[in-house]
Write a protein that holds these residues in place. Structure first.
Motif: not given
Length: 283
Positions: A212-215, A160-161, A218-221, A194-195
């Motif tokens: 994928l690292i979110f604000p 959502p961010t 949590w993240e997705i590997a 990087t972003y």
């Protein structure tokens, strides 16, 4: 996108909910504990503009739809760019072989496609396991001659961010230099950490995981096995990023980068696992 004859197959388990369509063995929707992981296809988008399409017998582009193999020249159907793109299995009706609450296995037998006169048997398994949402792809040469092939998948990840706040980490990679979305053959070493920016780029990965690292928390590997390339693509129509595992590079039928030549009876197999997890947690 959808029609009355397309079956919708549900997978539920270990926090995951997925909807798989028989057309293309296509993942139209995937959530984890109620959070959308993929850009949901509501039936209005084509297969490669949302959800997760399967790409075979070639992933990404074949330049001008033309290639030579074993002394013969072939011409594939092309898109508006003038290239062949993403294979044909995404447009075919797949058969369910096995089904349980947490998994499904599907198959497709293919022979004599325009510009691709080779006989292949494809299969895919989706499983909502404790380690993540697992995708296993395979192709078997069911014909009597060698066949060229690359495979891949086209998942669009969401959060959502704003995606400018998302971070990707694939470690040390080689970026394929491209002209008109076709590799020149030159690979440039870099560190992909990087972003998220604006991408339509292919990378040869050295590590077996993309994050994928979110604000926030949590993240997705994305754990790769047999997929040695990724294509990053940021669409103009959605707050999403496609991280596309591929066994070979764009235009591999011509440049040979990552191309597999399957002998009769031989198989190509590759898999990846999508794992949502607390930020920084190891698998």
């Amino acid at each position: 996108m959808r029609r009355a004859s397309i079956d919708r197959i549900g997978i539920t388990g270990n926090g995951f909910r997925a909807e798989v369509l028989s057309l293309g063995a296509y993942v139209a929707d995937l959530t984890y504990e109620g959070k959308p992981l993929l850009l949901r296809n509501d039936g209005k988008q084509s297969a490669t503009r949302a959800g997760m399409a399967l790409l075979a017998p070639f992933a990404n582009r074949v330049r001008n739809g033309e290639y030579s193999f074993n002394g013969a020249k072939y011409k594939l159907p092309v898109n508006s760019e003038g290239h062949a793109i993403h294979g044909f299995v995404k447009n075919k009706e797949w058969k369910v072989l096995e089904k349980g609450d947490e998994f499904v296995k599907m198959e497709l037998n293919s022979k004599g496609e325009p510009g691709y006169p080779f006989e292949l048997s494809f299969s895919v398994s989706y499983e909502a396991s404790k380690r993540g949402f697992n995708v296993e792809m395979a192709a078997v040469n069911a014909g009597g001659t060698n066949a060229p092939i690359t495979m891949g998948a086209h998942p669009y990840f969401v959060h959502p961010t704003p995606r400018s706040q998302w971070f990707i980490n694939a470690g040390n990679v080689f970026r394929l230099e491209m002209v008109g979305n076709i590799p020149t053959g030159r690979m440039v070493p870099q560190r992909l950490s990087t972003y998220i920016g604006e991408y339509d780029d292919c990378y040869r990965v050295n590590e077996d995981q993309v994050r994928l690292i979110f604000p926030h928390d949590w993240e997705i590997a994305i754990k790769l096995n047999g997929f040695h390339f990724i294509q990053l693509f940021t669409p103009s129509w959605a707050n999403a990023v496609a991280v596309e595992p591929m066994t070979g590079a764009p235009d591999a039928f011509n440049n040979g980068i990552g191309l597999t030549v399957l002998e009769p009876g031989k198989s190509l197999r590759a898999s990846f696992t999508i794992t949502p997890r607390p930020k920084g947690m190891e698998l």
